[in-house]
Every structure is written in C-alpha cells, then in structure tokens.
Design an enzyme around this catalytic site. Structure first.
Site, PDB file in Angstrom:
ATOM      1  N   GLU A  19      53.039 -43.031  45.430  1.00 49.08           N
ATOM      2  CA  GLU A  19      54.323 -43.735  45.623  1.00 49.08           C
ATOM      3  C   GLU A  19      55.503 -42.876  45.180  1.00 49.08           C
ATOM      4  O   GLU A  19      55.331 -41.813  44.592  1.00 49.08           O
ATOM      5  CB  GLU A  19      54.338 -45.013  44.764  1.00 49.08           C
ATOM      6  CG  GLU A  19      54.022 -46.273  45.539  1.00 49.08           C
ATOM      7  CD  GLU A  19      55.204 -46.764  46.368  1.00 49.08           C
ATOM      8  OE1 GLU A  19      56.263 -46.115  46.341  1.00 49.08           O
ATOM      9  OE2 GLU A  19      55.050 -47.788  47.050  1.00 49.08           O
ATOM     10  N   ARG A 101      55.164 -55.964  36.378  1.00 42.21           N
ATOM     11  CA  ARG A 101      55.323 -54.528  36.137  1.00 42.21           C
ATOM     12  C   ARG A 101      56.483 -54.007  36.973  1.00 42.21           C
ATOM     13  O   ARG A 101      56.890 -54.622  37.965  1.00 42.21           O
ATOM     14  CB  ARG A 101      54.044 -53.758  36.469  1.00 42.21           C
ATOM     15  CG  ARG A 101      53.689 -53.685  37.956  1.00 42.21           C
ATOM     16  CD  ARG A 101      52.777 -52.493  38.233  1.00 42.21           C
ATOM     17  NE  ARG A 101      52.149 -52.511  39.534  1.00 42.21           N
ATOM     18  CZ  ARG A 101      52.675 -51.959  40.635  1.00 42.21           C
ATOM     19  NH1 ARG A 101      53.885 -51.410  40.611  1.00 42.21           N
ATOM     20  NH2 ARG A 101      52.013 -51.984  41.771  1.00 42.21           N
ATOM     21  N   ASN A 103      58.303 -51.531  39.642  1.00 42.20           N
ATOM     22  CA  ASN A 103      57.892 -50.917  40.909  1.00 42.20           C
ATOM     23  C   ASN A 103      58.919 -49.842  41.268  1.00 42.20           C
ATOM     24  O   ASN A 103      59.323 -49.097  40.392  1.00 42.20           O
ATOM     25  CB  ASN A 103      57.691 -52.012  41.979  1.00 42.20           C
ATOM     26  CG  ASN A 103      56.793 -51.548  43.104  1.00 42.20           C
ATOM     27  OD1 ASN A 103      55.909 -50.736  42.883  1.00 42.20           O
ATOM     28  ND2 ASN A 103      57.005 -52.042  44.296  1.00 42.20           N
ATOM     29  N   GLU A 121      49.315 -58.507  41.170  1.00 41.77           N
ATOM     30  CA  GLU A 121      48.882 -58.478  42.563  1.00 41.77           C
ATOM     31  C   GLU A 121      47.377 -58.733  42.635  1.00 41.77           C
ATOM     32  O   GLU A 121      46.597 -57.939  42.114  1.00 41.77           O
ATOM     33  CB  GLU A 121      49.154 -57.064  43.090  1.00 41.77           C
ATOM     34  CG  GLU A 121      49.908 -56.973  44.356  1.00 41.77           C
ATOM     35  CD  GLU A 121      50.149 -55.514  44.721  1.00 41.77           C
ATOM     36  OE1 GLU A 121      49.834 -54.613  43.953  1.00 41.77           O
ATOM     37  OE2 GLU A 121      50.670 -55.312  45.834  1.00 41.77           O
ATOM     38  N   ASN A 154      61.006 -53.447  46.203  1.00 41.61           N
ATOM     39  CA  ASN A 154      60.583 -52.185  46.791  1.00 41.61           C
ATOM     40  C   ASN A 154      61.741 -51.253  47.113  1.00 41.61           C
ATOM     41  O   ASN A 154      62.701 -51.191  46.351  1.00 41.61           O
ATOM     42  CB  ASN A 154      59.636 -52.476  47.969  1.00 41.61           C
ATOM     43  CG  ASN A 154      58.247 -51.965  47.642  1.00 41.61           C
ATOM     44  OD1 ASN A 154      58.111 -50.862  47.129  1.00 41.61           O
ATOM     45  ND2 ASN A 154      57.226 -52.738  47.924  1.00 41.61           N
ATOM     46  N   ASP A 208      57.860 -51.196  52.650  1.00 36.71           N
ATOM     47  CA  ASP A 208      57.621 -50.716  51.279  1.00 36.71           C
ATOM     48  C   ASP A 208      58.756 -49.772  50.867  1.00 36.71           C
ATOM     49  O   ASP A 208      59.912 -50.181  50.845  1.00 36.71           O
ATOM     50  CB  ASP A 208      56.216 -50.089  51.238  1.00 36.71           C
ATOM     51  CG  ASP A 208      55.691 -49.895  49.834  1.00 36.71           C
ATOM     52  OD1 ASP A 208      56.496 -49.726  48.914  1.00 36.71           O
ATOM     53  OD2 ASP A 208      54.467 -49.888  49.649  1.00 36.71           O
TER      54      ASP A 208
HETATM   55  C1  BGC Z   1      53.565 -51.637  45.350  1.00 33.86           C
HETATM   56  C2  BGC Z   1      52.145 -52.027  45.662  1.00 33.86           C
HETATM   57  C3  BGC Z   1      52.170 -53.021  46.810  1.00 33.86           C
HETATM   58  C4  BGC Z   1      52.924 -52.436  47.983  1.00 33.86           C
HETATM   59  C5  BGC Z   1      53.022 -53.345  49.180  1.00 33.86           C
HETATM   60  C6  BGC Z   1      54.199 -51.073  46.567  1.00 33.86           C
HETATM   61  O1  BGC Z   1      55.502 -50.693  46.292  1.00 33.86           O
HETATM   62  O2  BGC Z   1      53.594 -50.716  44.286  1.00 33.86           O
HETATM   63  O3  BGC Z   1      51.551 -52.551  44.504  1.00 33.86           O
HETATM   64  O4  BGC Z   1      50.856 -53.335  47.193  1.00 33.86           O
HETATM   65  O5  BGC Z   1      54.217 -52.063  47.574  1.00 33.86           O
HETATM   66  O6  BGC Z   1      53.933 -54.362  49.070  1.00 33.86           O
HETATM   67 CA    CA Z   2      57.008 -49.034  46.872  1.00 34.85          CA
END
Ligand code: BGC
Ligand code: CA
Length: 302
Positions: A19, A101, A103, A121, A154, A208
């Site tokens: 990521e 958490r 992201n 999740e 996201n 995402d």
């Molecule tokens: C998150 C994942 C998630 C994905 C899809 C990512 O940014 O870290 O945990 O499954 O997005 O929504």
């Molecule tokens: Ca992401």
C-alpha cells in the site's frame, strides 16, 4: 499518445497488503508499506537497493518528513521514525479506546498531514460499520477530526490550485470532492465526484488509493477488480483502464525521473479461495508509456 506497458517491478515484494506508494523526488526512491507485516519499504530507483523499517502491528502509510526520517501510521498512532536507527516517537493517537486502525494518508501543499482510519475488517473490504474518521495533523502535531462516519478511509489528493480535495470512502464506493482551504486546513461543501455503479463490482471493485495527474485527472486503484481506472472528475466518466495480474490492486502514485511512471501496489493478504491462485498478488507494478505526468508529492513538515 498513450501506449501503456505494465511491468512487474518487484514480484511479491509485499507479504501482506502492499500500500501507500510515495515517490520521493529528493532521493529518487519509492516508499511504500506492507500493512499487516508492519513494515515500510524504500526502493531506490537508480540502484534497485531496498531497505525496510519494521514496527509491531500495522503500518498503513509512510510519508517522508522535511526534518528527516518518515511519519508512519502505526496501529492508531501517527509516529515519526528515524529510517537508520528505527527510533520511533509517537506524535499523536487517533480513535483512542477503539479497535480501529489508521489507513491511507498524504501531506497537503502546506506540509500538513491528512490521515484516515477504519474499523476491524472481517475479510478485506468488509468492516463492521462507518466507525472510521478523517484527521489532519498540523506541523506542531495538533490533531483535528475533519470528518466522521467513514467506513474505510482511503485515497486522497488535491487539485493543483488547492481549491478542491478529493477523498475516497471505499465501502460506499465513492470519490468525494470538498472545497479545500489550504491556509485554514479545512474542508467544506462535500459532494460526490465519482460514484461506482451498484452493478459494477466485478469491473470497478472498491475504490482504494488514488492520485491526480498533472492534468487533474484521477487515477484510482480498484480493489478486488484487478485494475486502475482513470476518471475525469468533472464528468465522473472513465477515461482509461489498466489491467493487472492481481485482484486486489491497492494504490497508485506517479514517480520516476520525469514523474511519468505510474507505480501500482497490490495485496496478497487474506485472499479468498474464490479469487483463485494469484502468483503475482503482493507485487509492485510499474506502468510506463502512459503519456501522462504526475506531480511531486509533499513531505510532512512536522
Ligand atoms: C485497506 C485494506 C482494505 C482495502 C479495500 C485498503 O486501503 O488498507 O485493509 O481491504 O483498502 O477497501
Ligand atoms: Ca488504501
């Protein structure tokens, strides 16, 4: 002219969910994270040299700091880490007392950090509810809750003139737009810029990570749909689609000497049996020949 070439740059370099790619112009290297492994990776483009930092728990983003070192999302902490000694200092904690958490995150043009959270999740893409939030952190580490009721906070990015911020909540499958006040560090006038149609799960998946290119078009990593779609934020229309040999495509950023290469991360974390055998899941991909340039990202100034 666009003649995209997709290359598997670092095969299965991410053991879990790769990521948060971030191109660092100063060192000509790509930073990214491996969330559940709890690591951040730096790949130096000129030499191919890789180095890592490792923390206990999840590491969801990595952004270089002007003063040296990086800021990372570590569980619910936003922390500064010295890359060489791995000395870690907590700058702030969000969503205290929850099982959430952190992201994705990004620094804005003034060097302020914007970072969001998500709930636990069960399987990738499914959280208990909209228990996450979006925060900003000032240069002096002051946290501001900017937006609540977020499911999976996201990708985010800003227009060149800093008048608009785009921001994704993955579960409602929307890219929102806000009026952005760079000096004040505030967002207002929330509206939907891009909405994924209800019957498009197999071709669009969940939005995402994302970034804008130099022309203001939005490149969105489409989790569970093996692709990156490019959109016109004015019309919400799809302009281009890139297909990858991994289902869970997680994020994108432009980089390279001329900022004309697109780096694309993917995940091999908790793949479901229905998603089949995927030997390249968890790889870092690079797209060249797009005929588009990106913009250099910002460091955190705290
Ligand atoms: C998150 C994942 C998630 C994905 C899809 C990512 O940014 O870290 O945990 O499954 O997005 O929504
Ligand atoms: Ca992401």
């Amino acid at each position: 002219m666009s003649n995209p070439k997709i290359e598997t740059l670092l095969p299965t370099v991410y053991a879990t969910c790769g990521e948060g790619p971030h191109w660092d112009v100063a060192s000509q290297s790509l930073y990214s994270v491996d969330i559940q492994e709890g690591t951040a990776l730096r790949w130096e483009a000129d030499t191919g040299k890789k180095s890592k930092i490792k923390l206990d728990g999840t590491v969801s983003f990595v952004v270089p700091c002007d003063r040296g070192g990086v800021v990372v999302g570590h569980n619910r902490n936003i922390s500064h880490v010295d890359w060489d000694t791995q000395a870690t200092t907590v700058l702030g904690e969000v969503d205290k007392g929850t099982t959430n958490r952190l992201n994705d995150a990004k620094a804005d043009a003034s060097g302020r950090l914007w970072a969001g959270t998500m709930g636990l999740e069960a399987v990738p893409g499914q959280v208990a509810g909209p228990v996450g939030a979006l925060y900003s952190m000032s240069h002096d580490h002051k946290l501001t809750n900017q937006l609540g009721n977020i499911s999976i906070s996201n990708g985010l990015d800003w227009t060149d003139d800093n008048s608009v911020m785009f921001y994704i909540d993955s579960v409602p499958r929307k890219v929102y737009a806000f009026d952005f006040d760079l000096a004040a560090g505030t967002i207002s006038n929330q509206r939907t810029a891009i909405e994924f149609a209800p019957d498009s799960l197999s071709t669009y998946g969940l939005p995402d990570g994302m970034c804008l290119d130099a022309q203001g078009k939005i490149w969105v990593a489409c989790f569970s749909a093996s692709c990156v779609h490019c959109f016109d934020p004015e019309t919400g229309k799809t302009l281009q689609t890139l297909k990858f040999p991994a289902t869970n495509i997680t994020s994108v950023c432009f980089g390279g000497k001329n900022l004309d290469e697109l780096f694309v991360t993917s995940s091999q974390y908790n793949l479901q049996p229905s998603q089949g055998d995927q030997p390249l899941a968890g790889s870092l991909f690079r797209v060249t020949g797009l005929g588009v340039k990106g913009r250099a990202p910002y460091n955190y100034k705290g």
